[in-house]
Design an enzyme around this catalytic site. Structure first.
Site, mmCIF file in Angstrom:
data_model
loop_
_atom_site.group_PDB
_atom_site.id
_atom_site.type_symbol
_atom_site.label_atom_id
_atom_site.label_comp_id
_atom_site.label_asym_id
_atom_site.label_seq_id
_atom_site.Cartn_x
_atom_site.Cartn_y
_atom_site.Cartn_z
ATOM 1 N N THR A 123 0.824 -1.210 0.000
ATOM 2 C CA THR A 123 0.000 0.000 0.000
ATOM 3 C C THR A 123 0.856 1.256 0.000
ATOM 4 O OG1 THR A 123 -1.854 1.071 1.162
ATOM 5 C CG2 THR A 123 -0.087 0.227 2.527
ATOM 6 N N ARG A 154 3.495 8.531 9.111
ATOM 7 C CA ARG A 154 2.365 7.676 9.516
ATOM 8 C C ARG A 154 2.471 6.292 8.860
ATOM 9 N NH1 ARG A 154 -1.756 4.498 6.880
ATOM 10 N NH2 ARG A 154 -3.514 4.326 8.287
HETATM 11 N N1 ASP Z 1 -4.946 -0.057 5.237
HETATM 12 C C1 ASP Z 1 -4.239 1.028 4.618
HETATM 13 C C2 ASP Z 1 -3.580 1.838 5.668
HETATM 14 O O1 ASP Z 1 -4.185 2.080 6.693
HETATM 15 C C3 ASP Z 1 -5.098 1.934 3.826
HETATM 16 C C4 ASP Z 1 -5.893 1.347 2.738
HETATM 17 O O2 ASP Z 1 -6.300 0.191 2.773
HETATM 18 O O3 ASP Z 1 -6.118 2.078 1.783
HETATM 19 O O4 ASP Z 1 -2.477 2.306 5.438
#
Ligand code: ASP
Length: 325
Positions: A206, A216
């Site tokens: 991701t 973050r």
């Molecule tokens: N789970 C991912 C995150 O919190 C975000 C996403 O699924 O778009 O970084």
């Protein structure tokens, strides 16, 4: 600080189709699952509508390749796709305009490798695999992870595409610099594969939340939260608001629920229930997918709009998920 969260994605609203919990050629009791070698393995399941990724994984599995290789190849497809603005190159940047990527991978022996907040490297899933296989560590961050990747032969490149840059510049005009959850696109790729030998591996990759604060990190690269594999039992992976998945250690929870006898579908539903039980879930999305040792699958989300892609027998099917709301 006000934390804005996912806005309910209603574009695929409706009750959807309940599929995926059928066990394939196996016998199960409370503590053990015996795989029947005639079961229609292999198969791969991924979050969202990602037929190119599941097809790439399928090709590996179909040639008797390992589930680990299938996961890496499948995830790389989305990482390289600049039109996917939540993963890899073309991912939306943090609020300072930097694209920072997170990924993790787990193999059939329960080994884990991950990178967090890595810049300039298009394929964090492959770097995560190298961390797992070629270092004494499991998790590398930021500059050190980038340095390791470059030393391992990965070419640094600019990951901020013109499209993502322009959207970020638009965002800056009205945002007051407040970090937000990536509202439009929340399609972290979580992928689980079971090979012809019945062995399970998984990966998750991701660019995290669009316009997040620098530094973050969400659930996706964190073992037990964004991904967990126990090859005796099964695997689970997550997409959506990482902070909520982290607080409930969602993927580990789902695998443990399967260990106690729940089907992948029941376990995903319970994982979501643990989040919604806390209330205040109107404005964010979380979804899980899971697979057990028999190749049975499950998927569930808080709100409508989530789907999972399964490739079995070389055919992609996108399954609209049922949801809590
Ligand atoms: N789970 C991912 C995150 O919190 C975000 C996403 O699924 O778009 O970084």
């Amino acid at each position: 600080m006000k934390r804005r969260t996912f806005i309910k994605n209603t574009t695929l609203s409706g009750t959807g189709i309940a599929l995926g919990a059928a066990a394939l050629g196996c016998t199960e009791n409370k503590n053990t699952t015996t795989v029947n070698k005639d079961a229609s393995l292999p198969l791969v399941i991924a979050t969202w509508n990602v037929p190119n990724a599941t097809e790439a994984a399928w090709h590996v599995l179909n040639k008797q390749g390992s589930s680990l290789d299938a996961i890496e190849q499948g995830c790389r497809v989305e990482e390289a796709d600049v039109d996917n603005q939540s993963v890899g190159k073309g991912g939306r940047p943090d609020r300072d305009g930097k694209v920072t990527l997170d990924a993790c991978i787990m193999d059939t022996a329960g080994n884990y490798g991950a990178v967090v907040c890595v810049q300039n490297i298009k394929h964090p899933i492959s770097v995560a695999r190298k961390v797992m296989e070629e270092t004494p560590h499991v998790l590398m961050a930021g500059k050190g992870a980038e340095q390791f990747a470059i030393e391992s032969g990965f070419k640094p490149e600019n990951l901020l595409t013109e499209a993502s840059k322009q959207q970020w510049e638009e965002w800056k005009k009205t945002s007051k610099y407040e970090p937000i959850i990536n509202i439009e696109n929340h399609d972290t790729i979580g992928m689980l594969a079971i090979d012809t030998n019945g062995n399970i591996a998984g990966g998750c990759t991701t660019s995290g939340l669009a316009y997040k604060m620098a530094g973050r990190v969400g659930d996706s690269p964190i073992i037990g939260s964004g991904l967990f594999i126990d090859n005796e039992i099964g695997g689970a992976t997550a997409t959506g608001m990482g902070e909520e998945v982290l607080k409930t250690v969602g993927s580990f929870l789902i695998v443990e629920l399967m260990r106690q006898g729940k089907s992948p579908q029941q376990a995903c539903e319970e994982g979501i229930r643990r989040i919604v039980a806390k209330g205040n879930y109107d404005n964010f999305q979380v979804a899980y997918i899971a697979m057990n040792k028999a190749g049975a699958t499950g998927y569930y989300s808080i709100h409508p709009g989530f789907s999972a892609t399964i490739n079995k027998n070389g055919e992609n099917m996108n399954h609209i998920s049922n949801s809590h709301t």
